[in-house]
Design an enzyme around this catalytic site. Sequence first.
Site, short mmCIF file in Angstrom:
data_model
loop_
_atom_site.label_atom_id
_atom_site.label_comp_id
_atom_site.label_asym_id
_atom_site.label_seq_id
_atom_site.Cartn_x
_atom_site.Cartn_y
_atom_site.Cartn_z
N MET A 1 0.83 -1.20 0.00
CA MET A 1 0.00 0.00 0.00
C MET A 1 0.87 1.26 0.00
O MET A 1 1.99 1.25 0.49
CB MET A 1 -0.92 0.02 1.22
N CYS A 2 0.32 2.35 -0.52
CA CYS A 2 1.06 3.59 -0.69
C CYS A 2 0.62 4.61 0.35
O CYS A 2 -0.32 4.39 1.11
CB CYS A 2 0.82 4.14 -2.09
N ARG A 3 1.30 5.74 0.37
CA ARG A 3 0.93 6.88 1.19
C ARG A 3 0.85 8.11 0.30
O ARG A 3 1.66 8.26 -0.63
CB ARG A 3 1.95 7.14 2.30
N VAL A 86 3.96 8.57 -2.29
CA VAL A 86 5.09 7.65 -2.17
C VAL A 86 4.53 6.24 -2.37
O VAL A 86 3.49 5.88 -1.83
CB VAL A 86 5.82 7.78 -0.82
N ASN A 112 -4.24 4.79 -3.54
CA ASN A 112 -3.73 3.79 -2.60
C ASN A 112 -4.75 2.67 -2.56
O ASN A 112 -5.92 2.91 -2.22
CB ASN A 112 -3.55 4.38 -1.21
#
Length: 269
Positions: A1-3, A86, A112
């Site tokens: 998972m992303c931020r 990110v 995300n």
Amino acid sequence: MCRWAAYRGTPIPLEQIVSAPGHSLIEQSHHATQAKTATNGDGFGVAWYGEHPEPGLYRDVLPAWSDCNLKSLARQIRSPLFLAHVRASTGGATSRDNCHPFVNGKWTFMHNGQIAGFDAIRRPMEAALSDRLYRARHGTTDSELLFLLAIEFGLETDPAAAFGEAIRFALAEAARANVRELVRFTAAFSDGETLYAIRYANDEYAPTLYSAPTCGNKGHCLVSEPFTDTDTKWHEIPAGSFVTLTAGGISSARFSPMQVEPVKVAEVA
């Protein structure tokens, strides 16, 4: 998972969101606390609006914490509306074309989440794109494809309906391919005037989304994980929400793709 983090308001340096706060986005790239993985080191990107209708874009495959250019640019660039991301890959190579945000014309998008069984349904999803939008697809991620499908399904005129149809389309193709029907989707996107966000999953695990007035009430921030500056009071956005942020303030409406009549799309040979 992303931020990710997105901002709309009085122009501020990007660093006030990207690198300056406690638990900033750069810190989250190597020490996230509300994601499946603490490290988001598969590239980064920022898209910002300024004097032109189309956004500026800077993306790279380096981890955000190790790119000195990012900190320098974030210190110098001021913008009233920007998106920063990110990446922790759930599919697709680590390449610039797979780094968020994605840009098409005046639109920017970052995400995300995931589509389960994407490899099994990627081809019919791509086939639903017009030739113009198919040529605009540069990467291999499910995120970019959902973005382009939303453009195909009317993002310009009705953003909520367009993304609702894109999600329904993905779930229908998963059912047709007899793979797991799962979409987890928390995204931010903008046309340079309005900042939108969606938090949705067709199970109980929608990726997180928070909002707050920020930077001394100069603007409003939407994030996947809160910063830790003491002056910001974060509000968790409930799952199944469509958020709209304009000069007049922030509003939220219910987002329930499976309870809306699907948009009719022309058959693609």
